[in-house]
Design an enzyme around this catalytic site. Structure first.
Site, PDB file in Angstrom:
ATOM      1  N   HIS A 138      -3.611  -2.291  14.307  1.00 48.85           N
ATOM      2  CA  HIS A 138      -4.832  -1.501  14.145  1.00 48.85           C
ATOM      3  C   HIS A 138      -4.914  -1.022  12.700  1.00 48.85           C
ATOM      4  O   HIS A 138      -4.060  -0.272  12.233  1.00 48.85           O
ATOM      5  CB  HIS A 138      -4.833  -0.307  15.097  1.00 48.85           C
ATOM      6  CG  HIS A 138      -6.190   0.324  15.277  1.00 48.85           C
ATOM      7  ND1 HIS A 138      -6.731   0.516  16.522  1.00 48.85           N
ATOM      8  CD2 HIS A 138      -7.085   0.793  14.389  1.00 48.85           C
ATOM      9  CE1 HIS A 138      -7.916   1.092  16.385  1.00 48.85           C
ATOM     10  NE2 HIS A 138      -8.152   1.267  15.082  1.00 48.85           N
ATOM     11  N   LEU A 139      -5.935  -1.457  12.018  1.00 52.16           N
ATOM     12  CA  LEU A 139      -6.163  -1.108  10.617  1.00 52.16           C
ATOM     13  C   LEU A 139      -6.178   0.409  10.426  1.00 52.16           C
ATOM     14  O   LEU A 139      -6.766   1.136  11.224  1.00 52.16           O
ATOM     15  CB  LEU A 139      -7.522  -1.692  10.183  1.00 52.16           C
ATOM     16  CG  LEU A 139      -7.967  -1.399   8.764  1.00 52.16           C
ATOM     17  CD1 LEU A 139      -7.098  -2.164   7.777  1.00 52.16           C
ATOM     18  CD2 LEU A 139      -9.425  -1.776   8.592  1.00 52.16           C
ATOM     19  N   HIS A 140      -5.529   0.869   9.385  1.00 52.40           N
ATOM     20  CA  HIS A 140      -5.590   2.278   9.010  1.00 52.40           C
ATOM     21  C   HIS A 140      -5.283   2.407   7.528  1.00 52.40           C
ATOM     22  O   HIS A 140      -4.452   1.701   6.983  1.00 52.40           O
ATOM     23  CB  HIS A 140      -4.636   3.132   9.843  1.00 52.40           C
ATOM     24  CG  HIS A 140      -3.217   2.666   9.837  1.00 52.40           C
ATOM     25  ND1 HIS A 140      -2.772   1.570  10.548  1.00 52.40           N
ATOM     26  CD2 HIS A 140      -2.134   3.167   9.205  1.00 52.40           C
ATOM     27  CE1 HIS A 140      -1.475   1.410  10.348  1.00 52.40           C
ATOM     28  NE2 HIS A 140      -1.067   2.367   9.534  1.00 52.40           N
ATOM     29  N   GLN A 141      -6.039   3.290   6.883  1.00 55.73           N
ATOM     30  CA  GLN A 141      -5.861   3.528   5.444  1.00 55.73           C
ATOM     31  C   GLN A 141      -5.218   4.894   5.244  1.00 55.73           C
ATOM     32  O   GLN A 141      -5.704   5.895   5.766  1.00 55.73           O
ATOM     33  CB  GLN A 141      -7.197   3.490   4.726  1.00 55.73           C
ATOM     34  CG  GLN A 141      -7.081   3.849   3.254  1.00 55.73           C
ATOM     35  CD  GLN A 141      -8.176   3.255   2.444  1.00 55.73           C
ATOM     36  OE1 GLN A 141      -8.074   2.105   2.061  1.00 55.73           O
ATOM     37  NE2 GLN A 141      -9.224   4.006   2.191  1.00 55.73           N
TER      38      GLN A 141
END
Length: 179
Positions: A138-141
């Protein structure tokens, strides 16, 4: 410097380097106790938006993404900006998702700077396990505030991170300032 300090169990040749051993990091490298993230039902970043803001440590909700405090922060005020959609790679974002992630990131910097006087920030995404993503599915910045002299011997030698307040208090402070 003695031979004992330059060699470990007779392996390798002596050199002039000192070594700080951090064997506890192997648990992280091996993925021990890592949350399941293979499917959207198991993913913490998919579960968080279903919780209340205080319980989930959500600082701000957008239409397509949200800002949440990191449960294992590198520094006080360490936020992450995540799309609601369960995607792994930045290239999978829609133009609208990418714009909202960017906007939430910019606003997170403004808010953290206003309430904490952060001197700088580390901003980034670790894409894939090999690049260091703890939850790669899951993409996260990451939005990590930094201050002059903030990183010292405590995390390395003392195996301790110093955080000046509880995460729920940090969440409340940032959420209030965001409004």
């Amino acid at each position: 410097m003695s031979d004992e300090t330059t060699r470990q169990d007779g392996v390798g040749g002596p050199d002039e380097l000192e070594r700080l051993w951090t064997p506890h990091r192997m648990a992280y490298i091996r993925g021990e106790n890592k949350p399941a993230d293979g499917t959207s039902g198991e993913c913490p970043f998919c579960r968080i938006p279903k919780l209340g803001d205080e319980e989930g440590l959500v600082v701000r909700r957008g239409d397509l993404a949200y800002a949440v405090l990191n449960l294992y922060p590198y520094a006080p005020g360490h936020l992450m900006v995540c799309p609601y959609r369960h995607i792994a790679d930045y290239t999978e974002t829609t133009d609208e998702e990418a714009a909202e992630i960017a906007g939430l990131t910019r606003q997170a910097m403004r808010v953290v700077r206003a309430v904490s006087g952060a001197d700088g920030f580390n901003i980034g995404m670790n894409q894939g396990h090999i690049a260091g993503a703890g939850i790669a599915a899951h993409l996260h910045q990451h939005v990590v505030p930094r201050w002059l002299g903030d990183q010292n011997f405590m995390p390395i030698i003392g195996r301790t991170k110093t955080l000046p307040e509880l995460l729920v208090d940090t969440r409340a402070l940032l959420a209030e300032a965001w409004s």
